[in-house]
Design an enzyme around this catalytic site. Structure first.
Site, short mmCIF file in Angstrom:
data_model
loop_
_atom_site.label_atom_id
_atom_site.label_comp_id
_atom_site.label_asym_id
_atom_site.label_seq_id
_atom_site.Cartn_x
_atom_site.Cartn_y
_atom_site.Cartn_z
N PRO A 47 0.80 -1.24 0.00
CA PRO A 47 0.00 0.00 0.00
C PRO A 47 0.84 1.28 0.00
O PRO A 47 1.67 1.49 0.87
CB PRO A 47 -0.82 -0.11 1.28
N GLU A 48 0.61 2.11 -1.01
CA GLU A 48 1.22 3.44 -1.08
C GLU A 48 0.07 4.46 -1.08
O GLU A 48 -1.08 4.08 -0.90
CB GLU A 48 2.10 3.57 -2.33
N LYS A 82 1.25 7.61 3.88
CA LYS A 82 0.69 6.26 3.91
C LYS A 82 -0.08 5.98 5.20
O LYS A 82 -0.44 4.83 5.45
CB LYS A 82 1.82 5.23 3.77
N ARG A 142 15.88 -1.16 -2.60
CA ARG A 142 14.70 -1.66 -3.30
C ARG A 142 15.05 -1.87 -4.78
O ARG A 142 16.07 -1.39 -5.25
CB ARG A 142 13.55 -0.64 -3.19
#
Ligand SMILES: [Zn+2]
Length: 262
Positions: A2-3, A59, A252
């Site tokens: 979730p962003e 977020k 990432r």
């Protein structure tokens, strides 16, 4: 994971389902997701109250209980919300179950216990205490504000966009999309963009977030011209047809097109 667009979708979901109903009870199974707050404090704050309004910073989702405090939710890697009638079983991995007096329930489901359930007096105070930068989608984050923040920033563009204390709400996936649409490589020095590049970056940031929110952050409904649904081995660039590349940036995996981004 979730962003900002996902959490904004959850916020609208709570607005559409869960406001103004009395809360009859709360179940919590949230070990390791509570930081500085006890389970009985959360149960005490919610039980007998009503959710009256929602807010979002980056977020984090905030839900006001009567006129305060606010329930704070962070969805980590896997979190989501679901609202259902009480005779249905709660989904597995439900960590927070809010039971409304009218028989409906709101479940917070986290498959992995990465995320956070908390209480706050006020979303703005919480943002300061938790070192959150400006929300990436707030209208005040205009082109010039973003430009001056970037000029003062050391390091690469993708790490800047993903740093929640720099700008809140963008993670690994949406930073790739924004940089793809802006035509900028993830490792470009944040402080060294030209005026045209700053224009393109700000335009892409607004466009990507607005479009993803409008389509409820559903990857299947995002435009086929986007990079986002193609972040996997062997994928081709939706613009030039060349092979997409990936690289490690700030721990990432960054996906990009070496031809369309410079
Ligand atoms: Zn390309």
């Amino acid at each position: 994971m979730p962003e900002l667009p996902d959490v904004e979708t959850f916020r609208r979901y709570v607005d559409a389902t869960s406001l103004h109903q009395r809360i009859a009870g709360v179940d919590l199974d949230a070990t390791r997701m509570l930081q500085g707050v006890r389970a009985d404090e959360i149960r005490g704050a919610l039980t007998g109250g009503r959710f009256e309004q929602t807010a979002r910073r980056g977020k984090f989702l905030f839900v006001a209980i009567d006129d305060g405090p606010w329930l704070v939710l962070h969805f980590g890697m896997t979190g989501l919300l679901t609202y259902f009638k009480a005779d249905g079983a709660a989904p597995s991995h439900t960590r927070l179950l809010v039971q409304f007096e009218d028989g409906y329930r709101l479940a917070g489901v986290w498959r992995r216990r990465l995320g956070r359930i908390d209480l706050a007096h006020d979303p703005d105070d919480f943002a300061v205490t938790n070192d959150l930068g400006p929300d990436a989608f707030e209208p005040e984050l205009g082109r010039d504000a973003l430009a001056s923040m970037l000029r003062a920033r050391r390091g690469g563009l993708k790490s800047a966009l993903m740093d929640q204390s720099f700008v809140a709400g963008i993670g690994n996936v949406y930073s790739d999309e924004i940089l793809f649409q802006a035509g900028l490589m993830p490792d470009r020095a944040a402080a060294e963009l030209t005026d045209d590049e700053l224009d393109a970056l700000h335009r892409a940031l607004r466009h990507v977030l607005a479009t993803a929110i409008e389509r409820q952050a559903d990857p299947g409904r995002l435009p086929s011209s986007w990079l986002l649904p193609r972040r996997e081995e062997g994928a081709r660039c939706p613009r030039c047809g060349g092979a997409l590349a990936h690289d490690h940036v700030a721990g990432r995996t960054a996906w990009y097109c070496p031809r369309c981004q410079c």
